[in-house]
Enzyme design. Sequence first.
Site, mmCIF file in Angstrom:
data_model
loop_
_atom_site.group_PDB
_atom_site.id
_atom_site.type_symbol
_atom_site.label_atom_id
_atom_site.label_comp_id
_atom_site.label_asym_id
_atom_site.label_seq_id
_atom_site.Cartn_x
_atom_site.Cartn_y
_atom_site.Cartn_z
ATOM 1 C CE LYS A 37 62.882 17.780 36.662
ATOM 2 N NZ LYS A 37 63.922 17.143 35.834
ATOM 3 N NE ARG A 51 69.638 13.868 32.600
ATOM 4 C CZ ARG A 51 68.873 14.943 32.773
ATOM 5 N NH1 ARG A 51 69.324 15.945 33.496
ATOM 6 N NH2 ARG A 51 67.694 15.018 32.200
ATOM 7 C CE1 TYR A 85 78.492 31.814 63.427
ATOM 8 C CE2 TYR A 85 76.862 31.756 61.674
ATOM 9 C CZ TYR A 85 77.255 31.410 62.952
ATOM 10 O OH TYR A 85 76.420 30.681 63.765
ATOM 11 C CG MET A 103 70.802 26.819 59.268
ATOM 12 S SD MET A 103 70.952 25.528 60.529
ATOM 13 C CE MET A 103 72.601 24.914 60.197
#
Length: 347
Positions: free
Chosen positions: A38, A131, A247, A295
């Site tokens: 998956k 779950r 940043y 990013m």
Amino acid sequence: MTDFEAPLRLHLDRDALVANWRALDACSGAARAGAAVKANAYGLGAREVVTRLRDAGCRDFFVAHWREAEAIADLLPPHSISVLNGIAPSDIAAARALGATPVLNTPEQLSHWRNAGGGRCHVMFDSGINRLGLAPQHLADGVLDGMDVDLLMSHLASADTDVAQNRAQLHAFIQAVSTVTAQRFSLCNSAGIMLGDDYHFDLTRPGISLYGGIARAGMEKWIKPVVRISARLLQVRDLPAGAMVGYNATYACPEETRVGTISIGYADGYMRAFSSKGRAWTDGLALPVIGRVSMDLVTLNLNASPDLREGDWVDIEYDLVAAAALTELSQYELLTNLGSRFERSWS
């Protein structure tokens, strides 16, 4: 497709992947090991992983969504693919045409499948993770009467640690096994395989450890890393002591510093948690990450290797256990977040 060279590479080791599956299969004792593929095989590429594990002898593959099943359907016999997240009425016609097997999790899903004609299915029993899955009372109420159940499965919540919950879930599953007519039974994930023969039943479902993750202490002795990351230097510059990097100026150079900027960032899955903590390497020399991960870009201190130039490549430190400890991200996050901008190559 164009011939542009990606500035970011994911190097994937076929032999390590296959060796990990074979080791997990051997540790499963009399049970067979399947494979959780998956989330695009935990970020590595589902089609490539499925092809290699299929050729190595794996016969059971687990995905979460029907579109994931569709993406690998041409590589496998339909009965080899199981869809963990169940089925909705709108899925049934396409699911039957595809031929993959639904894992039915609720009485409503059982009813939808039965009303659409029934047939072979898998069933999830909730042994305590709370779950997905049927509760013990559902079994007592006879919701599986008349169903063609191939695989009854459950899922361990805390198999990576030695806690009483593991044995409690095992006992609950044994109770379910005693009351359900099914062809096969399955409880273990990667960590659960290491709990011993009592947990193995007929089929195990390893995931993270196929891809180099260490699900329980001790597995590092024989689980091999599958993933290596490298990135290209986009720019190299010399900064004076006191210069701020990145940043919000979270890093100030303590001395004159040669700085390199590489093409990787949190959009690629190299998360902000690596800011001023991660490292790259070249020729055995460490190149610390300085400043914030952004990013698309990361800055490195190149003082240990001042001859590096624009266009050179460096390896990103990405040992899963060490990176998880460093960043407080899970090994699962570290793999499944790897983005689509990597050039993936198998060797």
